[in-house]
Design a protein around this motif. Structure first.
Motif: not given
Length: 220
Positions: A24, A36, A41, A52, A102
């Motif tokens: 990822h 991100l 998250r 991210g 994502t």
């Protein structure tokens, strides 16, 4: 399932999850990483993570499993063991969900920024209309080069108006009385044009400042 099997199963799941997280992160474009960073998250109680990249979360999960393994070896109470297992399960679920969402997060953030840009443009357009200079904004608000060109054009007009007024006022002194009223009206009209031109100059200068000022929260 005995305790040894439980720990072994968790380690196998972690190994697979680590591969997924590394893949990822490797596939994540730099601009997506930056995007991100602005998105929370995880619940702060689950992972201490920013940006991210998801692979840093693996180390925290590994520590949890090692802690559980130690608790089992010390034969601590069932409640302590259950709390550790619940925490590990919650982290596994959260990390797997992050891996799957994502692209969803990136699309949602892109839509949010596009919506903000649209609102900003609409606000600027309304501001232009309210100011009475919407005709300028509609023609030249595309980039700063056009704005500077428009500013230069109005500065030239203002200079010509001032020169014209100066010439007309000089002529007024030697003008025949029958023509004075007309010339005075012409001078008044020229002053009005100069005033409108100067207002337009001030407006364009404000647009330039707004255009060149860094827009916090909006992408360029």
């Amino acid at each position: 399932m005995n305790t040894q099997q439980l720990v072994s199963m968790l380690k196998q799941q972690l190994t697979q999850l680590e591969r997924d997280a590394l893949a990822h992160d490797q596939n994540l474009a730099p601009n997506h990483r930056q995007t991100l960073q602005q998105i929370e998250r995880f619940n702060s109680q689950l992972f201490s993570q920013q940006g991210g990249l998801l692979s840093p979360c693996i180390a925290q999960l590994r520590q949890d499993i090692q802690k559980l393994e130690k608790q089992l070896s010390l034969k601590l109470g069932g409640q302590v063991i259950q709390l550790s297992c619940d925490r590990i399960q919650d982290r596994f679920i959260a990390l797997k969900r992050a891996l799957l969402t994502t692209n969803i997060n990136l699309k949602a953030e892109a839509q949010r920024k596009a919506s903000n840009r649209a609102r900003y443009a609409k606000k600027q357009q309304q501001s232009a209309q309210d100011s009475g200079f919407g005709w300028i904004a509609s023609n030249v608000m595309q980039n700063s080069h056009q704005l500077y060109a428009e500013l230069n054009k109005h500065l030239n007009w203002a200079q010509k108006f001032e020169q014209k007024i100066e010439q007309m006022e000089a002529n007024l002194e030697f003008c025949h009385s029958d023509d004075k009223i007309k010339l005075q009206n012409d001078i008044l009209l020229m002053h009005r044009r100069l005033g409108k031109c100067k207002q337009a100059i001030s407006y364009i200068e404000e647009r330039i400042q707004l255009f060149e000022r860094p827009r916090q929260g909006y992408p360029r």
